[in-house]
Enzyme design. Structure first.
Site, PDB file in Angstrom:
ATOM      1  N   GLY A 655       0.811  -1.209   0.000  1.00  9.57           N
ATOM      2  CA  GLY A 655       0.000   0.000   0.000  1.00  9.57           C
ATOM      3  C   GLY A 655       0.841   1.254   0.000  1.00  9.57           C
ATOM      4  O   GLY A 655       2.009   1.243   0.392  1.00  9.57           O
ATOM      5  N   ALA A 658      -0.566   8.815   2.048  1.00  6.81           N
ATOM      6  CA  ALA A 658      -0.099  10.195   1.980  1.00  6.81           C
ATOM      7  C   ALA A 658       1.204  10.396   2.740  1.00  6.81           C
ATOM      8  O   ALA A 658       1.936  11.343   2.486  1.00  6.81           O
ATOM      9  CB  ALA A 658      -1.173  11.123   2.547  1.00  6.81           C
ATOM     10  N   HIS A 659       1.517   9.497   3.663  1.00  3.70           N
ATOM     11  CA  HIS A 659       2.681   9.708   4.516  1.00  3.70           C
ATOM     12  C   HIS A 659       3.711   8.603   4.404  1.00  3.70           C
ATOM     13  O   HIS A 659       4.637   8.551   5.188  1.00  3.70           O
ATOM     14  CB  HIS A 659       2.236   9.868   5.979  1.00  3.70           C
ATOM     15  CG  HIS A 659       1.313  11.023   6.170  1.00  3.70           C
ATOM     16  ND1 HIS A 659       1.741  12.321   6.287  1.00  3.70           N
ATOM     17  CD2 HIS A 659      -0.038  11.061   6.206  1.00  3.70           C
ATOM     18  CE1 HIS A 659       0.697  13.113   6.409  1.00  3.70           C
ATOM     19  NE2 HIS A 659      -0.395  12.376   6.362  1.00  3.70           N
ATOM     20  N   GLY A 660       3.556   7.710   3.441  1.00  2.00           N
ATOM     21  CA  GLY A 660       4.583   6.698   3.293  1.00  2.00           C
ATOM     22  C   GLY A 660       4.124   5.473   2.539  1.00  2.00           C
ATOM     23  O   GLY A 660       2.990   5.390   2.087  1.00  2.00           O
ATOM     24  N   LYS A 677       7.084   2.953   5.940  1.00  3.86           N
ATOM     25  CA  LYS A 677       8.332   3.689   5.741  1.00  3.86           C
ATOM     26  C   LYS A 677       7.991   5.129   5.412  1.00  3.86           C
ATOM     27  O   LYS A 677       7.288   5.405   4.449  1.00  3.86           O
ATOM     28  CB  LYS A 677       9.139   3.062   4.601  1.00  3.86           C
ATOM     29  CG  LYS A 677      10.405   3.843   4.250  1.00  3.86           C
ATOM     30  CD  LYS A 677      11.100   3.222   3.038  1.00  3.86           C
ATOM     31  CE  LYS A 677      12.326   4.031   2.637  1.00  3.86           C
ATOM     32  NZ  LYS A 677      12.980   3.463   1.429  1.00  3.86           N
ATOM     33  N   ASP A 774      -8.595  12.430   8.948  1.00  4.19           N
ATOM     34  CA  ASP A 774      -8.644  11.759   7.638  1.00  4.19           C
ATOM     35  C   ASP A 774      -9.356  10.412   7.754  1.00  4.19           C
ATOM     36  O   ASP A 774      -8.871   9.398   7.269  1.00  4.19           O
ATOM     37  CB  ASP A 774      -7.238  11.554   7.079  1.00  4.19           C
ATOM     38  CG  ASP A 774      -7.256  11.323   5.570  1.00  4.19           C
ATOM     39  OD1 ASP A 774      -6.283  10.733   5.056  1.00  4.19           O
ATOM     40  OD2 ASP A 774      -8.239  11.707   4.911  1.00  4.19           O
TER      41      ASP A 774
END
Length: 940
Positions: A655, A658-660, A677, A774
């Site tokens: 997957g 938005a953040h890794g 990550k 979110d």
């Protein structure tokens, strides 16, 4: 056909003995003058439009033998003094809107043979006085609000042949006295709250034909006496807590047609000879703990139409299927079946659905699959099938969904698949298929889901992808991780309904202008290609929600000129993408420059590490045990994680957010994790996002929130280790590749309640309170029991953090889930989470996406649902998922769906002040039947 009202002068007919006014369109009330017809013996007013209360004067009709008033709109209490009805034999009150309980006086109607009060709104207990009705043969009290125990006195109704009290709130045990009903043929007690074991006396009733007790809390083992019921035809124990083995002789001495033991805890082997007398039509044993092989006689049962053995521990090979088989539905998924798919599959000439996914099947897909001319759904995914796709597959002209992903198939995609004119979903991802993408795929006008990712496809994306755009319905397109080259064809821009596009990890080049024309996109991933030029302004919003979807293209940029309408401030303040307006460097770097850059980078990394460590140490307290792994040095667990993912190889990616990027990590049979990550080198906010997520997740401990196992801060990135969620996200279940799987209302209830409890904990039990910012189906993960766990706290806002440290010009959240006030403010509140949760509730009820093209124009799911509801308040079927409508045979389900819909609409009120709190939402859900909150919901 008569209409109008029943005339008042009818009471003048004092000698009237029979009055049949049934099956008309009579309206109004039943006149009290009817009570003057003192000689009346039979009164039939059923199937009309009568309303109001029953007149008390009906008590005057002491000669009455039959009273039929079902299928009207009558209401109020049942005022009849049944002590006067000594001759009454048939009383049918069903499908009205009464209140109150079953009249106790019914026990005085000694000649009563038929009592039917189904779906009447009755409440209270079943009166024990009914046990006096020794001539009673039919007792129907289903689909009411009755509570309390089943009275043991019913065992005295010796003539009873049919007892149906399903769809109530009855509790306690099944009384052993029911075993005294030695003429009983039908016993339906399903969807109540009954507990305990089934009395052995029930299985001594030799006349018993239909025994349905599903949807209770019954348990224990099935007594061997069940094998002696020679007339038993239907038995359903679905959704209880039964354990132990199925008695070996169940099928030997019976005329079984239905066996449904789904969703229990049965163990041991499936007994042979269930089809001994060749009458069995439905064998449903899914979601248990059965082991061993599938008995061979199951494949030779020619009367069988439905076979479901999914989610067990079955091993061995698939059975051979007999000729002239009548099987329509076969689901053997999620077992450990091995061997090849037998060629006898050709004998399933009438089958419409086959699911063999999540097994250990090997060998080729048999060419005999082409004999299945009525096949509509075929799922062979998650096996070890090899070889090529058979050309004969094109003969299955009715096929609408075909999934062969996660195998080792090779060869090329047959061009004759264009013959599958009904195909809407094709998933061949994660195989070894090569060659080019056939142009013929895009001649299938109903194709909406096409996933070919992680194969060995070469060449260009064919221009034919948009040639059939007038009938093209593609909504999800995935060509990721192949060897595609060239530019994106301009014809792609004609796919006006496309919502998801993933072409990452190829060798594509050119610009992104065509993709910018796809205004229906909700997800896009073009990372790790060779694209160049400015990111089109319609795509810049995805830079906020998912910047990792654009990385790996060194020559793309953001046009920050005023005339472009895009401000780099807020979009690119982390320097992930360069500005198209930055002049190029005209000279190379000198050695001294390089040395200074290296030194500066090292110094920056050191300062960053010290800064992060300082922040973390400030939050030691109850989080102290988490800090052990935050050091720069590698730990033994980190070494295991690195080795298991082959140093974070892309093939383990499951997957992107938005953040890794998220990887799947398998350290053992029972040790499976998800690893996020997060890169932050060269960015101002990346490391803050990392620290914020660690801070937030380190604080929370709740069964409906994802729990962090460990974390590490490296020089260039951070790693966070979570527990792996077997069933993926709620988005996958509702809208993804597995969205064709049934999703019962009970499961949706569990997801709705668990998500609400997790949010309520964040809002009211955390100090300081936490706003997620979110909430959406992709951030609600589902474990093996489909229990929800809220994830991705990377943009969570701690309400009491200093404003200076949290001020942002970015609008946080995802389009379709953002509250109206977020259109003009970057401030988030609990009410914003409530709004997003309401959208998720609507998706659970409708199984439509937040931004579904079927809504038309600019309407989202909230606007569509409110508009549709305002026009059809009495027709909830206009809104809900058709799969749920099938469950409306249980009136409680329909009422629950209606109540949850109203909660969703209140959560999505335009004004934030009118939305309920999450604590109130949890309370309302728990008040609904089946939304229970057992002690296991406590914090962990």
């Amino acid at each position: 056909m008569l209409s109008g009202s029943i005339p008042l002068p009818i009471g003048n007919l004092s000698e009237l003995t029979f009055l049949y006014l049934n099956n008309n369109q009579l309206s109004g009330t039943i006149p009290s003058s009817v009570g003057n017809c003192s000689e009346l013996q039979e009164l039939y007013l059923n199937d009309n439009l009568l309303e109001g209360e029953l007149p008390y004067s009906l008590n005057n009709l002491v000669r009455l033998t039959s009273l039929y008033i079902e299928n009207n709109n009558l209401e109020g209490r049942i005022p009849l003094d049944f002590g006067n009805y000594k001759e009454l034999q048939l009383l049918v009150l069903s499908n009205n809107r009464f209140v109150g309980g079953v009249p106790r006086g019914l026990g005085n109607c000694s000649k009563l043979t038929n009592l039917s009060a189904v779906n009447c709104g009755l409440s209270g207990r079943i009166p024990s006085s009914l046990g006096q009705l020794t001539e009673l043969t039919l007792l129907y009290l289903s689909d009411n609000h009755l509570s309390g125990p089943i009275p043991r006195e019913l065992g005295n109704c010796k003539a009873l042949t049919d007892l149906q009290v399903y769809g109530n709130h009855l509790e306690g045990v099944i009384p052993s006295e029911l075993g005294m009903l030695d003429h009983l043929q039908t016993l339906m007690l399903f969807t109540n709250n009954l507990s305990g074991e089934i009395p052995k006396s029930i299985f001594s009733i030799q006349t018993l034909q239909h025994f349905l007790v599903y949807g209770n809390n019954l348990g224990g083992e099935i007594p061997k006496e069940i094998t002696e019921l020679k007339q038993l035809r239907n038995i359903s124990l679905f959704d209880n807590r039964f354990t132990g083995n199925i008695p070996q002789g169940l099928g030997l001495n019976s005329s079984l047609m239905l066996v449904d033991f789904t969703r229990n805890k049965f163990t041991g082997p499936i007994p042979p000879n269930l089809c001994f007398k060749k009458k069995l039509r439905k064998l449903l044993l899914g979601q248990n703990h059965f082991r061993g092989i599938i008995p061979s006689d199951i494949g030779s049962c020619f009367s069988l139409t439905r076979l479901i053995l999914k989610q067990n521990n079955l091993t061995g090979e698939l059975p051979d299927f007999v000729e002239k088989s009548n099987l329509l539905f076969v689901d053997l998924s999620n077992n450990s079946l091995s061997g090849s798919i037998p060629s006898s599959l050709r004998n399933l000439a009438k089958v419409t659905s086959i699911d063999l996914s999540l097994n250990n099947l090997t060998g080729n897909i048999p060419t005999e699959i082409g004999n299945l001319l009525d096949l509509e759904h075929l799922n062979l995914s998650h096996n070890s099938l090899e070889g090529v796709l058979p050309l004969e597959l094109s003969s299955c002209r009715k096929l609408s969904r075909f999934d062969a992903s996660y195998n080792v198939l090779n060869g090329t995609i047959p061009s004759n698949l264009r013959n599958l004119v009904e195909l809407s979903s094709l998933d061949l991802s994660k195989n070894r298929i090569g060659g080019s993408i056939p142009t013929s795929l895009f001649q299938m006008g109903k194709l909406s889901f096409l996933h070919l990712g992680e194969n060995q496809l070469e060449g260009n994306i064919p221009p034919s992808i948009g040639l059939e755009f007038e009938t093209q319905s593609l909504r999800s397109l995935n060509f990721s991780s192949n060897r595609l080259t060239g530019s994106v064809p301009k014809e792609l821009g004609k796919l006006k309904m496309l919502e998801q596009l993933d072409i990452c990890c190829n060798n594509l080049s050119g610009n992104l202008e065509v993709i910018g024309q796809l205004h229906s996109l909700t997800e896009v991933n073009v990372s790790y290609n060779s694209f160049a030029g400015p990111i089109p302004s319609p795509l810049v919003k995805f830079v906020i929600s998912s910047p990792s979807s654009f990385i790996g293209n060194s020559d793309i940029c953001i046009d920050c000129r005023v005339e472009s309408g895009v401000s780099c401030q807020g979009y690119n303040n982390n320097n992930t993408f360069k500005s198209c307006n930055t002049p190029p460097r005209k000279r190379g770097l000198r050695q001294v420059d390089i040395a200074m850059i290296v030194s500066g980078t090292f110094l920056f990394a050191l300062i960053l590490l010290l800064g992060v460590s300082y922040v973390l140490l400030r939050h030691k307290g109850h989080e102290r045990n988490l800090l052990v792994s935050s050091e720069e040095g590698a730990s033994s667990l980190l070494n295991q994680v690195t080795e298991a993912t082959e140093n974070l190889n892309d093939k383990y990616i499951i997957g992107r957010g938005a953040h890794g990027v998220v990887y799947k990590v398998t350290l053992g049979p029972t040790k499976v994790y998800a690893l996020k990550k997060i890169g932050y080198v060269g960015s101002k906010g990346g490391n803050k996002s990392m620290v914020r997520e660690i801070q937030t997740i380190g604080k929370v401990r709740h069964r409906n929130l994802v729990r962090m196992e460990d974390f590490w801060l490296r020089k260039d990135f951070g790693l966070i280790l979570y527990g792996y969620m077997k069933n993926g996200s709620l988005y996958d279940v509702l809208h993804g590749a597995d969205s064709s799987q049934p999703l019962e209302w009970e499961v949706r209830c569990k997801i709705a309640l668990g998500t609400a409890q997790g949010l309520s904990y964040l809002h009211f039990d955390c100090d300081p309170a936490i706003v997620h910012r979110d909430i959406k189906p992709m951030n609600i993960l589902l474990d093996s029991d489909l229990e929800p766990h809220i994830s991705d706290f990377g943009i969570a806002k701690l309400l009491e953090e200093s404003v200076a440290s949290m001020t942002s010009s970015k609008i946080q959240g995802t389009i379709g889930y953002m509250a109206p006030e977020n259109a003009f403010s970057t401030r988030s509140s609990k009410a914003c989470d409530v709004y997003a949760y309401g959208v998720v509730l609507l998706e659970l009820i409708t199984r439509k996406k937040a931004l579904d093209p079927s809504f038309g124009g600019e309407v989202d799911i909230v606007g569509w649902a409110k508009s549709t509801w305002n026009k059809n308040e009495d027709k909830i079927e206009k809104i809900v998922d058709l799969e749920l409508v099938d469950e409306f045979v249980d009136s409680r389900v329909k009422e629950q769906v209606r109540e949850v819909l109203l909660i969703a609409l209140s959560c999505t009120e335009k004004e934030a002040i009118r939305r309920p709190s999450m604590r109130y939402v949890v309370k309302q859900l728990l008040l609904l039947n089946d939304f229970r909150s057992p002690s296991k919901h406590a914090l962990t």
